[in-house]
Design a protein around this motif. Structure first.
Motif, mmCIF file in Angstrom:
data_model
loop_
_atom_site.group_PDB
_atom_site.id
_atom_site.type_symbol
_atom_site.label_atom_id
_atom_site.label_comp_id
_atom_site.label_asym_id
_atom_site.label_seq_id
_atom_site.Cartn_x
_atom_site.Cartn_y
_atom_site.Cartn_z
ATOM 1 N N ILE A 241 0.003 -35.682 -47.105
ATOM 2 C CA ILE A 241 0.711 -35.510 -45.684
ATOM 3 C C ILE A 241 -0.261 -36.065 -44.612
ATOM 4 O O ILE A 241 0.252 -36.319 -43.654
ATOM 5 N N THR B 151 8.126 -30.815 -49.047
ATOM 6 C CA THR B 151 6.970 -31.420 -48.137
ATOM 7 C C THR B 151 5.904 -30.827 -47.287
ATOM 8 O O THR B 151 5.392 -31.355 -46.650
ATOM 9 N N ALA B 154 4.458 -31.429 -43.474
ATOM 10 C CA ALA B 154 4.413 -33.051 -43.441
ATOM 11 C C ALA B 154 5.385 -33.258 -42.118
ATOM 12 O O ALA B 154 4.894 -33.788 -41.018
#
Lengths: 318, 178
Positions: A241, B151, B154
């Motif tokens: 990320i 995710t 993110a």
């Protein structure tokens, strides 16, 4: 979170399209069924131009457009129909009528009457404009996605080949060693000698130089290395990320595309934005790294061990 | 001067990197050709792997753009844009930049054509374009390549970076060009 963004984009899109179409139908925005008067000047037996005043157009559609006082288009007559070829300078509503009619720039209108130069025509019925546009978008964007992916194959293969060379020769390790102090701080979860570090550096260097073609394959290689350290398959790691936050900030020394467009449009100083966009993207990079570091501590974004090893069914085939 | 150096650098960088990597590998007695081919084999696989992710992302963005939701959103956001001193003409750019690369490129060209590339709006809109990347494309492709579907933060981190990039562009342009 990508789930919600996806749901949001699709639902908001469909709802906005439907409500716009309903509103347009209730106000008869496209003046369906109302005769339009214009001048037709023939140059040959069948070809000519149509023209009308902006004032008439504004009054007819109840709008206020920013276009020249007289609007004209190329046109030709075929029997009791007239083909009007809209162009980039045509008023907005006519462009929409043409596009919705048969997905081109051509409007085929019915000629109701003709007295000398004056002609009364009936434009094609225009409805469900946005819904049709959404339908077109679904098809064309699916095709675009495949086109982009397939277009990547060649460049991707090339850069993955070069990366393999660099790995086998130990070059990546050398590069990684130089920038180790910075990388260790940004990516504390990754062992300093791991090939992921080298690949990420290569990706960032390519981005900095504005080499988009090289940056994507190098970045994907880095993602593969990061994935090899991932103990929760299917879930993004902190390092991934942070790496993506840096990538989405798009820091580059030369914003080549923006400069090229500026130059093409006759700017006196196309590169004036070098400094300003470096500043903007620099701030974005810092904010991205900071956001990734802060958010990863929040409870809702912690990796849930319960999910481990239970990917959703749709992913079962992978 | 810096400009010329940077532009030259961006042109010679790739050939130079390739030559350096090949030469170093040869020096280290790596079977260069075999090694290259072994790596290149992955190209096809990666490209195919990202297709479903890319289709999902681009279709959603396509629906959103075609629906005219953007115009409605721009109108809703006008008061906020006004408050932070952002000209209403560049609000669509701020919204579109993270969603689509080709779309925001077209929008940048269109805005500059209308207001002139050297006007304040022209400089601002091209700075905004250069201050960010297409976040959702990057997320779809990069996560797609390694089959990541959870995710976590993110999207949030990417969008915060975008927002700061857009505001940074506005700030620096206001400072330098009025």
């Amino acid at each position: 979170m990508l789930n919600y963004v996806w749901i949001g984009l699709v639902l908001i899109g469909v709802l906005a399209a439907a409500s716009t179409d309903i509103y347009d139908a209730s106000t008869n925005r496209y003046r369906n069924g109302q005769p339009f008067e214009l001048q037709y000047n023939s140059t040959t037996a069948m070809n000519g131009t149509v023209s009308y005043s902006r004032e008439y157009y504004d009054k007819f559609y109840g709008v206020d457009v920013d276009s020249p006082d007289t609007i004209s288009c190329r046109a030709d007559l075929t029997g009791s129909f007239i083909n009007i070829y809209t162009d980039n300078d045509s008023p907005k509503i006519w462009k929409i009528v043409a596009k919705t009619d048969d997905n081109s720039k051509l409007i085929t209108a019915k000629v109701l009457s003709q007295h000398g130069n004056m002609m009364t025509i009936l434009l094609p019925t225009t409805s469900l404009v946005k819904t049709k546009a959404v339908l077109d978008a679904v098809i064309s964007y699916s095709e675009l996605a495949v086109k982009i992916a397939l277009g990547l194959i060649g460049v991707m293969a090339f850069w993955l080949g070069i990366m393999k060379l660099a790995e086998d020769s130990g070059m990546i390790k050398i590069i990684a060693r130089v920038l180790k102090p910075v990388m260790v701080r940004i990516f504390p979860d990754i062992p300093p000698d791991h090939p992921a570090i080298g690949a990420m550096i290569m990706n960032m260097a390519a981005n900095m130089l504005g080499l988009n073609n090289a940056a994507t394959p190098l970045g994907l290689k880095a993602m593969e290395h990061l994935e090899s350290l991932n103990t929760h398959k299917g879930t993004a790691t902190n390092a991934m990320i942070t790496f993506l936050a840096i990538n989405t900030a798009g820091l580059t020394l030369i914003p080549a595309t923006a400069i090229a467009v500026r130059a093409a449009l006759g700017s006196k100083d196309p590169t004036i934005i070098l400094m300003t966009s470096f500043f903007g993207a620099g701030l974005a990079t810092i904010a991205g790294i900071a956001a990734a570091k802060i958010l990863q501590r929040l409870k809702i974004y912690r990796i849930d061990d319960k999910l481990d090893g239970n990917p959703p069914e749709s992913e079962g085939s992978n | 001067m810096i400009k010329v150096i940077l532009q030259t650098l961006s042109i010679v960088a790739i050939p130079l990197i390739i030559a350096a990597f090949v030469a170093y590998a040869a020096k280290k007695k790596v079977p260069v050709y075999e090694s290259f081919v072994a790596g290149a084999k992955g190209g096809f696989e990666v490209a195919i792997k990202i297709i479903p992710y890319l289709v999902a992302m681009l279709v959603a963005i396509g629906i959103f753009r075609a629906s005219g939701a953007m115009e409605i959103l721009v109108k809703l956001l006008a008061p906020i844009a006004n408050l932070i001193g952002m000209p209403p003409q560049v609000v669509p750019m701020a919204l579109l930049r993270p969603l689509t690369g080709s779309g925001s490129l077209g929008l940048m060209a269109d805005t500059m054509k209308r207001y002139g590339p050297d006007s304040f709006i022209g400089i601002l809109v091209s700075t905004m374009y250069g201050s960010s990347e297409t976040t959702f494309y990057v997320l779809a492709v990069y996560f797609g390549a390694v089959n990541i579907y959870r995710t976590r933060h993110a999207v949030a981190a990417g969008l915060i970076a975008d927002a700061v990039g857009m505001l940074g562009a506005l700030l620096i342009c206001r400072l330098l060009f009025g």
